[in-house]
Design an enzyme around this catalytic site. Sequence first.
Site, PDB file in Angstrom:
ATOM      1  N   GLU A  36       0.715  -1.255  -0.225  1.00 15.90           N
ATOM      2  CA  GLU A  36      -0.235   0.227   0.077  1.00 15.90           C
ATOM      3  C   GLU A  36       1.218   0.836   0.096  1.00 15.90           C
ATOM      4  O   GLU A  36       0.557   2.256  -0.637  1.00 15.90           O
ATOM      5  CB  GLU A  36      -0.758   0.030   1.352  1.00 15.90           C
ATOM      6  CG  GLU A  36      -2.332  -1.104   1.254  1.00 15.90           C
ATOM      7  CD  GLU A  36      -2.244  -1.485   2.687  1.00 15.90           C
ATOM      8  OE1 GLU A  36      -3.472  -1.828   2.521  1.00 15.90           O
ATOM      9  OE2 GLU A  36      -1.468  -0.712   3.977  1.00 15.90           O
ATOM     10  N   ASP A 223     -12.109  -6.237   0.076  1.00 13.41           N
ATOM     11  CA  ASP A 223     -12.965  -7.274   0.868  1.00 13.41           C
ATOM     12  C   ASP A 223     -14.462  -7.163   1.404  1.00 13.41           C
ATOM     13  O   ASP A 223     -14.517  -5.576   1.781  1.00 13.41           O
ATOM     14  CB  ASP A 223     -11.992  -8.062   1.206  1.00 13.41           C
ATOM     15  CG  ASP A 223     -11.722  -7.244   2.238  1.00 13.41           C
ATOM     16  OD1 ASP A 223     -12.908  -8.084   3.426  1.00 13.41           O
ATOM     17  OD2 ASP A 223     -11.333  -6.950   2.550  1.00 13.41           O
TER      18      ASP A 223
END
Length: 265
Positions: A36, A223
């Site tokens: 990230e 998710d």
Amino acid sequence: MAPPEEESSGLKETMDSDPDTRPISTIVIIIAMRTEALPLVNKFQLKEDLNPVFPIGVPWVRYCGTYKDLNISIIWPGKDANLGVDSVGTISASLVTYASVLALQPDLIINAGTAGGFKVKGASIGDIFLASDVAFHDRRIPIPVFDLYGVGLREAFPTPNLLKTLNLKVGKLSTGDSLDTSTQDEASINSNDATIKDMEGAAVAYVADLLKVPAIFVKAVSDIVDGDKPTGMEFLQNLLAVTAALDQAVMEVVNFINGRCLSEL
């Protein structure tokens, strides 16, 4: 009594030093995973600090540099020395946040990262949320008042102008040290009225509140917690694409912040 001109000068210095009315100059971005962090490091053209401000021996990594009018540091907790995986979770997040604030004295903390989302609350893969509130869902202390301490509910720093300009989604963030969701966690998350869940946010919020540094939370949904796919598989499947959306959002947030003071966010 001081002469009028000295009083005036002192007042000016006080006003100039007021963090609400002076332009933000120093930002610390806390990111849990190297995957990230690195795209943002490249976007801001930051360099790894080879003379780290952190204690010798810790794995924490600081990337720093100047972007427009801002001094930016991206802090990644590094890899676990024994297992070689990203040091995710609340303990690493709280430690690096505390050390970063002491060493760098930021005007603002940004906790950026991926998060699970709840479709029942309107979250979809790739959505970008700015958290309005953060709380823990796995610190259960069933004793009066201690139960509230365990939840640790805190408000994020309000940014109405940023939200309006960038048209980001808003939701409550719930934090725990597990990627999956147990039945007890699910009940606590529902009590927190959370739209998104992560493994760092409430820990960053705790330290930011302790040291009185404004903090905002930019989260990209990787998710769907209440979906039909296993969380771990879905997270890994979407990580790279969602990270690209996260990086773009953080870049837009930082561009908005540049040249503004806290009260203008």
